[in-house]
Design a protein around this motif. Structure first.
Motif, mmCIF file in Angstrom:
data_model
loop_
_atom_site.group_PDB
_atom_site.id
_atom_site.type_symbol
_atom_site.label_atom_id
_atom_site.label_comp_id
_atom_site.label_asym_id
_atom_site.label_seq_id
_atom_site.Cartn_x
_atom_site.Cartn_y
_atom_site.Cartn_z
ATOM 1 N N LEU C 50 0.827 -1.208 0.000
ATOM 2 C CA LEU C 50 0.000 0.000 0.000
ATOM 3 C C LEU C 50 0.864 1.262 0.000
ATOM 4 N N ALA C 51 2.046 1.208 0.618
ATOM 5 C CA ALA C 51 2.945 2.365 0.623
ATOM 6 C C ALA C 51 3.220 2.817 -0.813
ATOM 7 N N THR C 52 3.263 1.868 -1.705
ATOM 8 C CA THR C 52 3.466 2.183 -3.129
ATOM 9 C C THR C 52 2.152 2.503 -3.841
ATOM 10 N N ASP C 53 1.179 1.580 -3.678
ATOM 11 C CA ASP C 53 -0.041 1.663 -4.489
ATOM 12 C C ASP C 53 -1.019 2.720 -4.004
ATOM 13 N N ALA C 54 -1.088 2.883 -2.693
ATOM 14 C CA ALA C 54 -2.114 3.785 -2.153
ATOM 15 C C ALA C 54 -1.541 4.461 -0.920
ATOM 16 N N PRO C 55 -0.543 5.335 -1.097
ATOM 17 C CA PRO C 55 0.218 5.853 0.049
ATOM 18 C C PRO C 55 -0.636 6.624 1.054
ATOM 19 N N GLU C 56 -1.762 7.167 0.616
ATOM 20 C CA GLU C 56 -2.596 7.914 1.562
ATOM 21 C C GLU C 56 -3.577 7.028 2.340
ATOM 22 N N ALA C 57 -3.580 5.717 2.079
ATOM 23 C CA ALA C 57 -4.516 4.828 2.790
ATOM 24 C C ALA C 57 -4.145 4.728 4.270
ATOM 25 N N THR C 58 -5.159 4.546 5.087
ATOM 26 C CA THR C 58 -4.964 4.330 6.526
ATOM 27 C C THR C 58 -4.987 2.827 6.790
ATOM 28 N N VAL C 59 -4.026 2.317 7.567
ATOM 29 C CA VAL C 59 -3.985 0.892 7.881
ATOM 30 C C VAL C 59 -4.131 0.691 9.380
ATOM 31 N N ARG C 60 -5.122 -0.101 9.778
ATOM 32 C CA ARG C 60 -5.226 -0.525 11.179
ATOM 33 C C ARG C 60 -4.968 -2.031 11.233
ATOM 34 N N TRP C 61 -4.135 -2.477 12.179
ATOM 35 C CA TRP C 61 -3.774 -3.890 12.264
ATOM 36 C C TRP C 61 -3.873 -4.347 13.715
ATOM 37 N N SER C 62 -4.595 -5.458 13.954
ATOM 38 C CA SER C 62 -4.664 -6.015 15.303
ATOM 39 C C SER C 62 -3.749 -7.223 15.377
ATOM 40 N N GLU C 63 -2.610 -7.057 16.003
ATOM 41 C CA GLU C 63 -1.678 -8.176 16.134
ATOM 42 C C GLU C 63 -2.315 -9.286 16.971
ATOM 43 N N ARG C 64 -3.120 -8.858 17.932
ATOM 44 C CA ARG C 64 -3.739 -9.792 18.865
ATOM 45 C C ARG C 64 -4.851 -10.614 18.212
ATOM 46 N N SER C 65 -5.614 -9.977 17.354
ATOM 47 C CA SER C 65 -6.768 -10.660 16.753
ATOM 48 C C SER C 65 -6.552 -10.957 15.277
ATOM 49 N N ASN C 66 -5.352 -10.640 14.782
ATOM 50 C CA ASN C 66 -4.954 -11.071 13.442
ATOM 51 C C ASN C 66 -5.824 -10.537 12.311
ATOM 52 N N TRP C 67 -6.298 -9.286 12.459
ATOM 53 C CA TRP C 67 -6.985 -8.703 11.317
ATOM 54 C C TRP C 67 -6.305 -7.399 10.910
ATOM 55 N N LEU C 68 -6.585 -6.974 9.704
ATOM 56 C CA LEU C 68 -6.055 -5.710 9.181
ATOM 57 C C LEU C 68 -7.146 -5.059 8.356
ATOM 58 N N VAL C 69 -7.322 -3.757 8.551
ATOM 59 C CA VAL C 69 -8.274 -3.001 7.734
ATOM 60 C C VAL C 69 -7.536 -1.798 7.143
ATOM 61 N N ALA C 70 -7.624 -1.668 5.855
ATOM 62 C CA ALA C 70 -7.023 -0.505 5.191
ATOM 63 C C ALA C 70 -8.117 0.263 4.487
ATOM 64 N N THR C 71 -8.088 1.578 4.615
ATOM 65 C CA THR C 71 -9.140 2.388 3.976
ATOM 66 C C THR C 71 -8.523 3.539 3.207
ATOM 67 N N ALA C 72 -9.108 3.788 2.071
ATOM 68 C CA ALA C 72 -8.729 4.963 1.277
ATOM 69 C C ALA C 72 -9.278 6.204 1.984
ATOM 70 N N PRO C 73 -8.657 7.377 1.788
ATOM 71 C CA PRO C 73 -9.104 8.589 2.506
ATOM 72 C C PRO C 73 -10.572 8.904 2.229
ATOM 73 N N GLU C 74 -11.011 8.620 1.035
ATOM 74 C CA GLU C 74 -12.385 8.994 0.683
ATOM 75 C C GLU C 74 -13.419 7.976 1.163
ATOM 76 N N PHE C 75 -12.948 6.848 1.718
ATOM 77 C CA PHE C 75 -13.903 5.816 2.117
ATOM 78 C C PHE C 75 -14.735 6.280 3.307
ATOM 79 N N GLU C 76 -16.052 6.091 3.213
ATOM 80 C CA GLU C 76 -16.924 6.459 4.338
ATOM 81 C C GLU C 76 -17.540 5.217 4.953
#
Ligand SMILES: Nc1ncnc2c1ncn2[C@@H]1O[C@H](COP(=O)(O)O)[C@@H](O)[C@H]1O
Ligand SMILES: Nc1ncnc2c1ncn2[C@@H]1O[C@H](COP(=O)(O)O)[C@@H](O)[C@H]1O
Ligand SMILES: Nc1ncnc2c1ncn2[C@@H]1O[C@H](COP(=O)(O)O)[C@@H](O)[C@H]1O
Ligand SMILES: Nc1ncnc2c1ncn2[C@@H]1O[C@H](COP(=O)(O)O)[C@@H](O)[C@H]1O
Ligand SMILES: [Mg+2]
Ligand SMILES: [Mg+2]
Ligand SMILES: [Mg+2]
Ligand SMILES: [Mg+2]
Ligand SMILES: [Mg+2]
Ligand SMILES: [Mg+2]
Ligand SMILES: [Mg+2]
Ligand SMILES: [Mg+2]
Lengths: 219, 219, 219, 219, 219, 219, 219, 219
Positions: C50-76
């Protein structure tokens, strides 16, 4: 705790670091850490952590049965006037039987190990009868077909807790045959889960405490 | 017997005539006949047979729990200074719980029934906590998901024997879910087979005898 | 989609590279990537991609629960006027419970975590009753014997979704006992597969949306 | 009750006399008796008993779905502004689907039956899509391979409760295949036990009540 | 062979060296080697071995579906005037579906892949109906609940062979739910083992040969 | 129907009256009624009903295989230029094999029964090889260990459908061993459910129709 | 020993060092060490250990069947006038069949291997009939559907011991189908556990000894 | 027959008339009829049929073990110089043990019954050791946990065939626990199906014949 059984850390599925932290906290807060299913690297990690956090703590580790107990100097283990026998058929029963023996001992019972009395050589089982009858409660471990607790319960009028062990391969291997056999036993048994040495030791410890209490122990 | 548990006749799969003969012989030879899983026609057959063979015998029959106990006048039931609690969630636990209570009583324990404390109304379970803690050993029966022994064992430091009951239909019905749940319990339980009230009562009786013995009873 | 549940990538059995590609495409096409069962190397791969493809995306990652959510800035993300409670007995429920909480939140529900209320210490379960009753729908996770959803459903009149967790070893271990117990529960539950936190969260999210819709939300 | 679901008598395994007594008591104490799995002789026994004990009571009996509901004149059934759809593939789903519909209705929901939409004739399933989307919550019953709830959940964004039915013989017959298929569904479902129409209807009723409450109903 | 199905090497549990030897021998003796469940290192080993032993052989390798076919220049693959459709729900069906397609093709059938028509988006399944009806025989692969072959068999009057795929976790995961569902299907299916793409392709190939033979092919 | 298989009434679990009504309606609307798993009283009820409703209908009833077919005078059974062999080991295979043969015949195939060729006397199996090779498709029924379809599929290059029969007691009795053995066969089989003669006959009929179609039949 | 079967070390789950120690002790105390399920590193460890401890011992190692036998020079293997046939379908039966052959040979029987006679090519099975009938007792190994022992037992009047092998994947894979099929066989077999070549060889050895004894051997 | 085992009629699931016909034919064609699992009405029907068809035939019927053997005057039962011991724990083993004893006797062996030696009273098992060691082959029947064959096989060096009996209720009842235990036995056993007394007797008979043959019998 209110349920009468000491807290313990199950090592399975935890990293050495996590185990070491939990053990250190347990020593600090309750004076004792009990860890089961701990492998050598995790045992080393606990020793290192305690060397810093609680240098005066005593650490006992069973490489054979995969448990570790650490106690602070001021910790007073209960001491019950009651006996628990932990009985095994062969060497493959070492892990769960060792867990059971450790836990009953940590609950204060006087624990005796009665080993190598498997039913394939029934004469040895029978030779052990006096030692078996001497106990207040028995935990009897067995793998493969799990016949030992059935035979023992027919020889004694002591309560017997069957502990199935996950030996055996193929159809109903991994302890399932032993487990089903104990559940269907033609003699009187109560049973715990496959490899649940901890639960067997805890149940034996609770019975031992009732007996000790009746003998006038101050629990 | 050497195994410490009285003989009993399992009524299942026997004709009324066979049961009556076995019961009559048991009264004659041991002073007592215990029959479980006996239906009304078989109970009537036993009464008729004893009216001829042992007219002075006393017959107790539980229509609800399907057991019958007949004793000769000279029979002396043991009398132990120890208590067994038999705990149930609802009315569908009556047969195995009744078997367990009867057998522990025949072994000499003082038996208390603690009923209608199922986890669907957890407040009632908690209200029973003092009665639960008063016992030397508990047999806890439950069907469906079998959660009651798990909750009880968390409330007391008495040994708890889980007795799964064959209620429930569909996937893992007929007591299998209750059984598996007790075996996997997060509190300390030992377990007997589904509907094995006899075994649960026998194990409770053996523990009660150890306690009574420790209190100075003459077993 | 027409089925009302956001698409997600199941990380299990995929390489970090495959996961990163799928996540990047999802962000690009739908504005959001949801990945479950993702391990740290795969999470790192997604971040790099994502750093390359969508550098403005926000990434949240739960190491404990093993999930990751990435959102584009415009995503509502939707925002529903409805609450979902995610309830757990202990720390071993973290992965599926965390998945459920994440998914319900991504569907727009206000999610509350109610933790450490396992039935081994029933007083703590009962202390949570007000928080439990405050929710519009509950997901209740439990491993071993899985009794917690049964007890909770007896305490509330909120719909409860049982989420069995794959803890436990031996007979019917790996969540099978918890699963069967919830299916046979003596209180009202509907159930999802073992460790199916995603499905539990999705079902809770669908119910929350119906409630929010009824409250006048614009779904 | 606190759990939000009306009490009911499960007729299975009870005599007509017992059922009649329980039903009569229920009408007297709560104004309503709900009986499931009641056969014609037991239904007749209930009518006779109520003719004496509560002659003004109204009795509704479904011969097809084996339930009976009796209400005292003063009983006020709740009336919720929320809809439950009960969906079936064919006639063999009648008993559990009928139980579910009855219970959701007794809890106050407006119940719609959507019948004969099994996946063997998928065009009919698709033709029902508007009726399916009109409901606040769906109970979808299916036997054999149990594919219907999976297909329905892909067509709607309503919460779907899968209700497996005990049709089918041979390997994993008696509803086990349908049950496993719903649990493994590739769309979002929560599931109840095989033939557990009562539980499915109760869960749908609880969801309907949340929705109605959100709409401003006075629950 | 007399049984009508070409020999193949099952790569699972064999070393790259063993596989390479078996493949080289097969090319030499029969003109063709078919290997299934072959991983990249083994595929490389086969190429190396053939580069020496049979340098003019042609090697086709499916990295995605884990099969490899090597043919000597003189080998003449049969060519049947009959069609086999291989249908899949999603990408996780690639390995067994690819095996089936390869084997039917090696037996001489004209194979068409019909992909991404899973029942979660039933409209796409229905859109494929003409392509489905165009085939002489269909292999339909599906994991999770395995509903796709049931729906397809209701849409066509072509024989459908159900191929369950080992996706899915938890209760009856690893393809067991899909398998049981196909066995209990309410439409007409015959079924092969979980992941047995080889067998499904062979059975489809045998049917295609009967059809081609009837069309006047010289088998 | 679109799925290519005639409708049939499954007699199991229906009353004679219900079966008679369904059969009468089927004759009236489609010209033919097929009933399977019909016992003598139900067969008599069908005859009585048709005597009134459709006196000119022809009724064939197999007391041995428990099926009944009734046809209106104007009904034209399809007539395919294709053969189906129905193979059995012994007399206990009669019910499902008879169902299969009847259904394939009703679909228009020329059906040959090849009986008493079980593998316990392998010479008889081998003696049947020419008759086996003469068919376009084979249904092979077997109970107990279910080895017959495996052996037959090794002798012919015709497609073989394995039909497991519910003989056998004890461990994996009631057809489960035969079923598992066919699924694991080392020769090429596709399989139907235990006792699913109807499905086996339908699948054989669909294949026969493809073959007949290829031969120029007008289906 | 009294049970008539030589002691052996099961290599599974033991370290090379442990195996080497046990083997060395066995050679020293009984003149012979038998190890099963031994991998190459452990076999090397045994050789090294014996090179020091018992340099004159003879070591035989089967890399293919994973057993090792070491004998002291003075050890006298029994020599029985009785024959054991060990029969296999294909190469995947090598490990358990090799174990069985080794053990029967170590007990003194004259062992013949009869290989590659699987039922997929039944003509080869029948060609072996004279060799099969020549033996005093047969061990017949088979994986997948396990039909070979059933067919063999129909061809001979020799006692046949069925040895199921853990080949096969998917439903009832890992030998379960073969095992169930042998247990349900329509011919006379007794059976051992999946992959239990040791037990099969031991039982064949015991029978061979009875036969040899009857022939006048001095056991 | 070529397989060495006499034909028999399995009474289960046949009408008295069918059994009588089959028995009469067997007497006529082979000189002997063996029927197992025959109830009193069927036994009476056989007697009546033979009274007409073969009035000089001799009929032996075991009401206890549910078998019947009828022989024509000219029939010569084989007479082998070899012994079979049939060992039981208690009275509930009577049916399968009786079947085994009858069949081995019909094959010509000298059969000894060794009864009431169950492991609950292990001293009685041990007291039987000389009688056990005296036999050429042993069939050992046991229900519940099925431990008896394991213990016996440890006491003798005779081949032991384990015969599991379908006693026991609840989890793995109906003989499954006994069966699994024998399969997992830590001593050397081969095993037959649950309640398969016929197969156990046949296998023992085949072994006895090998021994008798070696002793110089003319088989
Ligand atoms: N309800 C029961 N459940 C389990 N075992 C029982 C039960 N009743 C009696 N028994 C046991 O079964 C034996 C009697 O079996 P039986 O010889 O068939 O009457 C007794 O000695 C008891 O040990
Ligand atoms: N068909 C049913 N399936 C599942 N649970 C039911 C059913 N009918 C009634 N119940 C529940 O079972 C309880 C009644 O059980 P019982 O006391 O045996 O009559 C009720 O309180 C309901 O919660
Ligand atoms: N993927 C597969 N699944 C099932 N059977 C296979 C597969 N690949 C090969 N076979 C069969 O297994 C045999 C090869 O087994 P093996 O001797 O172990 O290589 C071939 O003759 C095929 O009949
Ligand atoms: N492959 C095998 N399968 C089953 N039992 C075996 C096998 N090899 C050795 N044994 C038995 O297992 C015992 C050794 O177990 P252990 O003490 O774990 O080495 C021996 O005395 C044998 O009776
Ligand atoms: Mg406790
Ligand atoms: Mg005892
Ligand atoms: Mg949906
Ligand atoms: Mg509730
Ligand atoms: Mg073939
Ligand atoms: Mg179709
Ligand atoms: Mg022995
Ligand atoms: Mg034979």
């Amino acid at each position: 705790t209110r349920s009468g059984v000491p807290e313990a850390v199950l090592g399975d599925g935890k990293t050495p670091g996590e185990i070491a932290d939990l053990a250190s906290t347990a020593v600090e807060t309750t004076g004792r850490a009990i860890v089961t299913r701990i492998d050598p690297p995790a045992a080393a990690a606990v020793r290192r952590e305690l060397a810093t956090d609680a240098p005066e703590a005593t650490v006992r580790w069973s490489e054979r049965s995969n448990w570790l107990v650490a106690t602070a100097p001021e910790f007073e283990r209960p001491d019950l006037d009651a006996t628990v026998g932990v009985v095994t058929a062969g060497t493959s029963d070492a892990v769960p039987a060792g867990e059971a023996a450790m836990l009953a001992a940590e609950m204060g019972a006087a624990v005796t190990r009665i080993s190598d009395v498997g039913v394939a050589s029934i004469a040895r089982t029978i030779d052990a009868v006096d030692r078996l009858r001497d106990q207040d409660v028995l935990v009897v471990a067995a793998g493969r077909e799990g016949a030992l607790p059935t035979v023992v319960a027919g020889l004694v009028d002591t309560p017997v807790i069957g502990l199935p062990v996950s030996t055996g391969y193929g159809h109903d291997g991994a302890g399932e045959a032993a487990f089903s056999g104990m559940i269907q036993s033609c003699t009187t048994l109560s049973v715990v889960n496959i490899d649940a040495g901890f639960t067997a030791g805890a149940q034996a410890g609770l019975i031992a405490r009732q007996v000790a209490d009746a003998r006038g122990d101050d629990v």
